[in-house]
Scaffold this motif. Structure first.
Motif, PDB file in Angstrom:
ATOM      1  N   PRO A  23       0.728  -1.262  -0.015  1.00  0.00           N
ATOM      2  CA  PRO A  23       0.081  -0.075  -0.167  1.00  0.00           C
ATOM      3  C   PRO A  23       0.900   1.134   0.123  1.00  0.00           C
ATOM      4  CG  PRO A  23      -0.806  -1.475   1.706  1.00  0.00           C
ATOM      5  CD  PRO A  23       0.412  -2.051   1.171  1.00  0.00           C
ATOM      6  N   PHE A  24       2.069   1.173   0.606  1.00  0.00           N
ATOM      7  CA  PHE A  24       2.798   2.418   0.916  1.00  0.00           C
ATOM      8  C   PHE A  24       3.433   2.726  -0.468  1.00  0.00           C
ATOM      9  CE2 PHE A  24       2.602   0.938   5.019  1.00  0.00           C
ATOM     10  CZ  PHE A  24       2.357   2.193   5.827  1.00  0.00           C
ATOM     11  N   VAL A  25       3.989   1.587  -1.234  1.00  0.00           N
ATOM     12  CA  VAL A  25       4.460   1.808  -2.569  1.00  0.00           C
ATOM     13  C   VAL A  25       3.472   2.182  -3.465  1.00  0.00           C
ATOM     14  CG1 VAL A  25       5.645   0.377  -4.325  1.00  0.00           C
ATOM     15  CG2 VAL A  25       6.163  -0.062  -2.007  1.00  0.00           C
ATOM     16  N   LEU A  40       9.426   3.218  -7.664  1.00  0.00           N
ATOM     17  CA  LEU A  40       9.659   1.875  -7.303  1.00  0.00           C
ATOM     18  C   LEU A  40       9.161   1.072  -8.381  1.00  0.00           C
ATOM     19  CD1 LEU A  40       8.905   2.502  -3.363  1.00  0.00           C
ATOM     20  CD2 LEU A  40      11.147   2.527  -4.597  1.00  0.00           C
ATOM     21  N   ARG A  41      10.093   0.180  -8.620  1.00  0.00           N
ATOM     22  CA  ARG A  41       9.834  -0.876  -9.866  1.00  0.00           C
ATOM     23  C   ARG A  41       9.075  -1.993  -9.265  1.00  0.00           C
ATOM     24  NH1 ARG A  41      10.446   3.178 -13.281  1.00  0.00           N
ATOM     25  NH2 ARG A  41       9.650   1.628 -14.729  1.00  0.00           N
ATOM     26  N   THR A  42       7.658  -2.187  -9.268  1.00  0.00           N
ATOM     27  CA  THR A  42       7.030  -3.226  -8.744  1.00  0.00           C
ATOM     28  C   THR A  42       7.015  -4.489  -9.682  1.00  0.00           C
ATOM     29  OG1 THR A  42       5.068  -2.272  -9.270  1.00  0.00           O
ATOM     30  CG2 THR A  42       5.729  -1.818  -7.039  1.00  0.00           C
ATOM     31  N   GLU A  43       7.434  -4.130 -10.769  1.00  0.00           N
ATOM     32  CA  GLU A  43       7.228  -5.235 -11.891  1.00  0.00           C
ATOM     33  C   GLU A  43       8.601  -6.202 -11.676  1.00  0.00           C
ATOM     34  OE1 GLU A  43       9.270  -1.861 -14.203  1.00  0.00           O
ATOM     35  OE2 GLU A  43       7.903  -2.093 -12.227  1.00  0.00           O
ATOM     36  N   ILE A  44       9.428  -5.885 -10.689  1.00  0.00           N
ATOM     37  CA  ILE A  44      10.439  -6.452 -10.264  1.00  0.00           C
ATOM     38  C   ILE A  44      10.530  -7.178  -8.840  1.00  0.00           C
ATOM     39  CG2 ILE A  44      13.035  -6.494 -10.068  1.00  0.00           C
ATOM     40  CD1 ILE A  44      13.386  -4.357 -12.155  1.00  0.00           C
ATOM     41  N   ALA A 132      15.827   3.744  -9.938  1.00  0.00           N
ATOM     42  CA  ALA A 132      17.201   4.219 -10.801  1.00  0.00           C
ATOM     43  C   ALA A 132      17.732   5.041  -9.853  1.00  0.00           C
ATOM     44  CB  ALA A 132      16.694   4.990 -11.782  1.00  0.00           C
ATOM     45  N   SER A 133      17.208   5.743  -8.871  1.00  0.00           N
ATOM     46  CA  SER A 133      17.718   6.543  -7.859  1.00  0.00           C
ATOM     47  C   SER A 133      17.272   6.364  -6.470  1.00  0.00           C
ATOM     48  CB  SER A 133      17.489   8.149  -8.179  1.00  0.00           C
ATOM     49  OG  SER A 133      18.289   8.382  -9.244  1.00  0.00           O
ATOM     50  N   PHE A 134      17.508   6.371  -5.217  1.00  0.00           N
ATOM     51  CA  PHE A 134      17.373   6.106  -3.971  1.00  0.00           C
ATOM     52  C   PHE A 134      16.689   7.314  -3.410  1.00  0.00           C
ATOM     53  CE2 PHE A 134      18.172   5.478   0.689  1.00  0.00           C
ATOM     54  CZ  PHE A 134      17.275   4.589   0.755  1.00  0.00           C
ATOM     55  N   ASP A 135      15.476   7.349  -2.717  1.00  0.00           N
ATOM     56  CA  ASP A 135      14.910   8.399  -1.884  1.00  0.00           C
ATOM     57  C   ASP A 135      14.864   7.850  -0.695  1.00  0.00           C
ATOM     58  OD1 ASP A 135      13.307  10.113  -0.715  1.00  0.00           O
ATOM     59  OD2 ASP A 135      11.561   9.680  -1.931  1.00  0.00           O
ATOM     60  N   ALA A 136      16.017   8.577  -0.036  1.00  0.00           N
ATOM     61  CA  ALA A 136      16.345   8.143   1.449  1.00  0.00           C
ATOM     62  C   ALA A 136      15.175   8.724   2.425  1.00  0.00           C
ATOM     63  CB  ALA A 136      17.480   9.061   2.033  1.00  0.00           C
ATOM     64  N   GLY A 137      14.184   9.426   2.091  1.00  0.00           N
ATOM     65  CA  GLY A 137      13.087   9.781   2.919  1.00  0.00           C
ATOM     66  C   GLY A 137      12.046   8.883   2.854  1.00  0.00           C
ATOM     67  N   LEU A 138      12.041   7.817   1.913  1.00  0.00           N
ATOM     68  CA  LEU A 138      11.189   7.130   1.724  1.00  0.00           C
ATOM     69  C   LEU A 138      10.909   5.882   3.106  1.00  0.00           C
ATOM     70  CD1 LEU A 138       8.719   5.407   0.488  1.00  0.00           C
ATOM     71  CD2 LEU A 138      10.219   4.291  -0.868  1.00  0.00           C
ATOM     72  N   SER A 142       9.220  -2.529   5.594  1.00  0.00           N
ATOM     73  CA  SER A 142      10.407  -3.558   5.285  1.00  0.00           C
ATOM     74  C   SER A 142      11.582  -3.007   5.787  1.00  0.00           C
ATOM     75  CB  SER A 142      10.467  -3.766   3.708  1.00  0.00           C
ATOM     76  OG  SER A 142      10.792  -2.695   3.151  1.00  0.00           O
ATOM     77  N   ARG A 143      11.703  -1.973   6.401  1.00  0.00           N
ATOM     78  CA  ARG A 143      12.844  -1.484   7.018  1.00  0.00           C
ATOM     79  C   ARG A 143      13.055  -2.285   8.376  1.00  0.00           C
ATOM     80  NH1 ARG A 143      14.475   4.997   6.815  1.00  0.00           N
ATOM     81  NH2 ARG A 143      14.417   5.004   4.163  1.00  0.00           N
ATOM     82  N   GLU A 144      11.939  -2.665   8.980  1.00  0.00           N
ATOM     83  CA  GLU A 144      12.107  -3.332  10.161  1.00  0.00           C
ATOM     84  C   GLU A 144      12.747  -4.531   9.913  1.00  0.00           C
ATOM     85  OE1 GLU A 144      11.622  -2.679  13.304  1.00  0.00           O
ATOM     86  OE2 GLU A 144      11.309  -0.893  12.504  1.00  0.00           O
ATOM     87  N   PHE A 145      12.503  -5.416   8.680  1.00  0.00           N
ATOM     88  CA  PHE A 145      13.159  -6.786   8.268  1.00  0.00           C
ATOM     89  C   PHE A 145      14.560  -6.372   8.131  1.00  0.00           C
ATOM     90  CE2 PHE A 145      14.712  -9.748   5.187  1.00  0.00           C
ATOM     91  CZ  PHE A 145      14.285 -10.798   5.748  1.00  0.00           C
TER      92      PHE A 145
END
Length: 213
Positions: A23-25, A40-44, A132-138, A142-145
């Motif tokens: 849902p967040f993605v 974020l590439r959800t097809e991968i 392609a680029s990381f968003d550090a603020g996202l 899954s960060r808990e994992f």
């Protein structure tokens, strides 16, 4: 890598469920164009880590990359290859999907052997979804994992290399303050080489070689 493939080599308690992220993605991507670099590439399939959990070297990264070049054929993670936990180093993938990892671990590979390095390095991603680029603020659940993985690696005495997002990693896992983190010369340069690691090279080499105490 499919969830079935991941679970086949995953210790009990470290199975990854991406459903809480979805849902967040979806909300995040809805605010971005289809060709946005941070989309974020959800097809991968998500890849929270690559390598053997419990490995003596833990490589802390941001998220899997994604190449926006037209016709680029190597964005999807390949199937696992038996005996190659860090699957990017498997012979079949080193000139395609695995080239990024293959190049950045060159000095360790040349000294210790490709398969040895594959079995002794664990790469952990802050975000498991490719972009392609990381968003550090996202922030995603899954960060808990990622935190759970890092705490396990701390418990087994793994040597850590922190490449990007130092403040974010330290916020997520304050326990990292108890160990010496190997750092690369520049946060955008992930090569694990003598020149890039400087004074940290010997500790990293000993860990991967199996000579760490």
């Amino acid at each position: 890598m499919s969830l079935l493939q991941m679970e086949a080599t995953t210790p009990s308690g470290f199975e990854f469920d991406c459903s809480a992220d979805l849902p967040f993605v979806e909300t995040y991507n809805a605010r971005r164009s289809r060709d946005a670099r941070t989309r974020l590439r959800t097809e991968i399939a998500p890849m929270p880590y690559e390598g053997r959990i419990g490995a003596p070297l833990t490589w802390l990264l941001a998220n899997p990359g994604y190449d926006l070049s037209p016709g680029y054929a190597f964005n999807h993670p390949p199937p696992l290859t038996p005996g190659w936990p860090l699957q990017s180093l498997a012979p079949a993938y080193r000139t395609g999907y695995g080239k990024w990892t293959w190049d950045r671990l060159r000095e360790l590979r040349e000294a210790l052997g490709d398969q040895h390095v594959s079995q002794n390095v664990l790469a952990v991603q802050m975000c498991p979804w490719a972009s392609a680029s990381f968003d550090a603020g996202l922030w995603l659940p899954s960060r808990e994992f990622a935190r759970k993985l890092v705490l396990h690696q701390l418990q087994v005495g793994s040597q850590f290399v922190l490449v990007r997002s130092e403040a974010t990693w330290r916020e997520l896992v304050p326990e990292l303050g108890k160990v010496t983190l190997a750092r690369t010369a520049h946060p955008l340069t992930a090569y694990l080489s003598r020149g890039n690691l400087g004074p940290h090279w010997d500790a990293v080499f000993r860990a991967v070689s199996g000579a760490a105490t």
